[in-house]
Design an enzyme around this catalytic site. Structure first.
Site, PDB file in Angstrom:
ATOM      1  N   ARG A 147      24.009   2.852   7.437  1.00 45.96           N
ATOM      2  CA  ARG A 147      22.642   2.915   7.960  1.00 45.96           C
ATOM      3  C   ARG A 147      21.796   1.748   7.428  1.00 45.96           C
ATOM      4  NH1 ARG A 147      21.368   7.900   5.653  1.00 45.96           N
ATOM      5  NH2 ARG A 147      19.845   6.874   4.350  1.00 45.96           N
ATOM      6  N   TYR A 153     -11.917 -22.007   0.906  1.00 41.80           N
ATOM      7  CA  TYR A 153     -12.769 -20.992   0.278  1.00 41.80           C
ATOM      8  C   TYR A 153     -12.552 -20.928  -1.233  1.00 41.80           C
ATOM      9  CZ  TYR A 153     -13.811 -18.779   4.807  1.00 41.80           C
ATOM     10  OH  TYR A 153     -14.246 -18.505   6.077  1.00 41.80           O
ATOM     11  N   ARG A 188      11.395  12.267  -1.656  1.00 40.31           N
ATOM     12  CA  ARG A 188      10.515  11.992  -0.525  1.00 40.31           C
ATOM     13  C   ARG A 188      10.784  13.124   0.448  1.00 40.31           C
ATOM     14  NH1 ARG A 188      11.041   6.083   2.323  1.00 40.31           N
ATOM     15  NH2 ARG A 188      12.864   7.049   3.237  1.00 40.31           N
ATOM     16  N   CYS A 205      -6.725 -19.006   4.680  1.00 42.30           N
ATOM     17  CA  CYS A 205      -7.858 -18.336   5.337  1.00 42.30           C
ATOM     18  C   CYS A 205      -7.320 -17.319   6.345  1.00 42.30           C
ATOM     19  CB  CYS A 205      -8.730 -19.356   6.063  1.00 42.30           C
ATOM     20  SG  CYS A 205      -9.204 -20.779   5.061  1.00 42.30           S
ATOM     21  N   MET A 206      -8.217 -16.665   7.052  1.00 45.25           N
ATOM     22  CA  MET A 206      -7.790 -15.665   8.032  1.00 45.25           C
ATOM     23  C   MET A 206      -6.918 -16.295   9.121  1.00 45.25           C
ATOM     24  SD  MET A 206     -10.079 -13.076  10.343  1.00 45.25           S
ATOM     25  CE  MET A 206     -10.848 -12.227   8.974  1.00 45.25           C
ATOM     26  N   ASP A 207      -7.328 -17.481   9.575  1.00 44.73           N
ATOM     27  CA  ASP A 207      -6.668 -18.083  10.728  1.00 44.73           C
ATOM     28  C   ASP A 207      -6.115 -19.482  10.464  1.00 44.73           C
ATOM     29  OD1 ASP A 207      -7.776 -15.871  12.172  1.00 44.73           O
ATOM     30  OD2 ASP A 207      -9.677 -16.955  12.181  1.00 44.73           O
ATOM     31  N   LYS A 267      13.217   0.724  12.726  1.00 43.05           N
ATOM     32  CA  LYS A 267      11.852   1.240  12.560  1.00 43.05           C
ATOM     33  C   LYS A 267      10.880   0.075  12.360  1.00 43.05           C
ATOM     34  CE  LYS A 267      12.669   1.826   7.615  1.00 43.05           C
ATOM     35  NZ  LYS A 267      13.284   2.732   6.630  1.00 43.05           N
ATOM     36  N   HIS A 289      19.245   9.637   1.218  1.00 38.89           N
ATOM     37  CA  HIS A 289      18.762   8.251   1.097  1.00 38.89           C
ATOM     38  C   HIS A 289      18.716   7.859  -0.373  1.00 38.89           C
ATOM     39  CE1 HIS A 289      16.975   4.614   2.508  1.00 38.89           C
ATOM     40  NE2 HIS A 289      15.756   4.862   2.096  1.00 38.89           N
TER      41      HIS A 289
HETATM   42  C1  LIG Z   1      14.464   2.263   6.030  1.00 38.67           C
HETATM   43  C2  LIG Z   1      15.622   3.163   5.822  1.00 38.67           C
HETATM   44  C3  LIG Z   1      16.944   2.674   5.787  1.00 38.67           C
HETATM   45  C4  LIG Z   1      17.278   1.197   5.774  1.00 38.67           C
HETATM   46  O1  LIG Z   1      17.041   0.675   4.481  1.00 38.67           O
HETATM   47  P1  LIG Z   1      17.425  -0.824   4.134  1.00 38.67           P
HETATM   48  O2  LIG Z   1      17.116  -0.962   2.696  1.00 38.67           O
HETATM   49  O3  LIG Z   1      16.556  -1.692   4.975  1.00 38.67           O
HETATM   50  O4  LIG Z   1      18.858  -0.999   4.443  1.00 38.67           O
HETATM   51  C5  LIG Z   1      17.981   3.587   5.737  1.00 38.67           C
HETATM   52  N1  LIG Z   1      17.725   4.913   5.687  1.00 38.67           N
HETATM   53  C6  LIG Z   1      16.477   5.417   5.691  1.00 38.67           C
HETATM   54  C7  LIG Z   1      16.281   6.888   5.598  1.00 38.67           C
HETATM   55  C8  LIG Z   1      15.389   4.569   5.740  1.00 38.67           C
HETATM   56  O5  LIG Z   1      14.143   5.062   5.727  1.00 38.67           O
END
Ligand SMILES: *Cc1c(COP(=O)(O)O)cnc(C)c1O
Length: 388
Positions: free
Chosen positions: A231, A272, A138, A319-321, A40, A172
């Site tokens: 995962r 700055y 969540r 700075c920004m850049d 992701k 999770h």
């Molecule tokens: C982002 C996420 C993960 C991975 O988590 P890590 O801490 O990067 O291993 C696994 N499961 C779900 C549902 C997530 O949102």
């Protein structure tokens, strides 16, 4: 891509390091457990299509993204592997999910009903994974305390709806990456609750080929929680607190170069807000990287960048850049020389620690104007310039 672009600021994704990290995890989980790579947010900033391609070639089993747009990007990039969307997809998009052969998370009975109706309407079957909320609070079916029986029943009803194929179920963890005993207890409670939900569903005749819960924290700490599939996200990218213990390698290196060098007299204010005041003659390098590239301004005056000759402290505000660094102790550093902001020589975790945040935030923040280089066998295998 013009090489002049690459002489400014760029990020390298080392796909050999990624392969190493994947194999380390594989070795740990053994042959009976599947591997889902979380890609992701553009693979935590590392380049989702390139990371997914590498995982596909390495034999990973599944990918996960947060949205339909991210999933579509992978399909358009030629990725054929199963892809799970962890987040919300509007039911109007079910036809697209089916067309692109993408697995959707289902987190409540009302969503399951809407997805089912849409799948039936387009005469398709939508593959889904059920998300159970065991304590992250969540997404997911509520099953804690007084919600247990109702939650189990809602999951069973969801799975029985027409047009849905419930291939998987997952939860999770909120604190699996923390060694604090209270957090370890919390993780075990989450896992036990997940197991009880699975048992109750099994008693109702509902089983799942893919039960999964182990994120990177659990991959490192809780082998008993691997179930059918792990995962991990951050562990794939070789950073985070567990990376050294698992012998993982950082995949991303953020680099810039010295664009200008000036020698200032004592008593000069730099950048700055005049937060740095030279005490002596100071040889200052200007780097063409700033917070608009993803270098957090909170690092101003607080870290060094790495040159081939040693560390060069950041002077004054980022700075920004642009960013100024002290080269007084490094006379051998010249205009055009490369510097590393974070990567193999200076872990991004160090920068995250200074900022009081997690490395995830820093790799995700590397912005789209920063070109990406993909390294394989030590060579540049692909380049992507995102501003075109
Ligand atoms: C982002 C996420 C993960 C991975 O988590 P890590 O801490 O990067 O291993 C696994 N499961 C779900 C549902 C997530 O949102």
């Amino acid at each position: 891509m013009e090489d002049t672009v690459l002489r400014r600021t760029w990020a390298e994704s080392d796909l050999d390091a990624l392969a190493h990290n994947y194999r380390q995890a594989r070795r740990r989980i053994g042959p009976g457990v599947r591997y889902l790579g979380v890609v992701k947010a553009d693979a935590y900033g590392h380049g989702a299509v390139q990371v997914a391609r590498k995982l596909e070639s390495l034999g990973a089993d599944y990918l996960a993204v947060s949205s339909l747009d991210e999933a579509r990007e992978l399909r358009h990039g030629g990725i054929r592997m199963p892809i799970l969307i962890l987040g919300h997809t509007p039911p109007e998009m079910v036809r697209e999910l089916i067309r692109y052969n993408i697995t959707q998370t289902v987190s409540a009975l009302a969503k399951a009903e809407a997805y089912s109706e849409a799948a039936v309407a387009c005469r398709g079957t939508l593959r889904v994974h059920i998300k159970v909320d065991t304590g992250m609070s969540r997404l997911g079916f509520l099953v804690r305390d007084g919600h247990f029986e109702g939650g189990v029943e809602a999951i069973a009803r969801s799975c029985a709806l027409p047009g849905l194929n419930a291939e998987g179920i997952f939860t999770h963890f909120a604190a699996s990456d923390d060694d604090d005993p209270a957090d370890a207890d919390y993780t075990r409670e989450q896992f036990d609750l997940f197991m009880r939900v699975l048992e109750a569903l099994s008693a109702l005749g509902r089983t799942f080929p893919l039960r999964h819960c182990a994120n990177s924290g659990a991959l490192a700490r809780y082998p008993e929680m691997y179930l059918d599939m792990v995962r991990p996200g951050i562990a794939l990218y070789g950073v985070g607190d567990d990376a050294p213990a698992l012998d993982l390698r950082p995949v991303m290196t953020l680099r810039s170069c010295v664009s200008t060098i000036k020698v200032f007299d004592p008593g000069t204010d730099i950048s700055y807000g005049r937060t740095y005041h030279t005490a002596e003659k100071t040889r200052v390098g200007v780097l063409p990287i700033g917070y608009a590239d993803g270098l957090f301004r909170g690092l101003s005056n607080r870290i060094s960048v790495v040159t081939d000759s040693g560390p060069a402290p950041i002077l004054g505000r980022i700075c920004m850049d642009m960013t100024m660094v002290d080269l007084s102790a490094l006379p051998e550093v010249h205009v055009g020389d490369e510097v590393e902001l974070f990567g193999r020589r200076q872990r991004v975790d160090l920068l995250a620690g200074v900022l009081g945040t997690i490395p995830y935030e820093l790799t995700c923040a590397v912005s789209k104007r920063v070109p990406r280089l993909y390294l394989e066998q030590g060579r540049v295998a692909e380049r992507s310039l995102r501003l075109l």
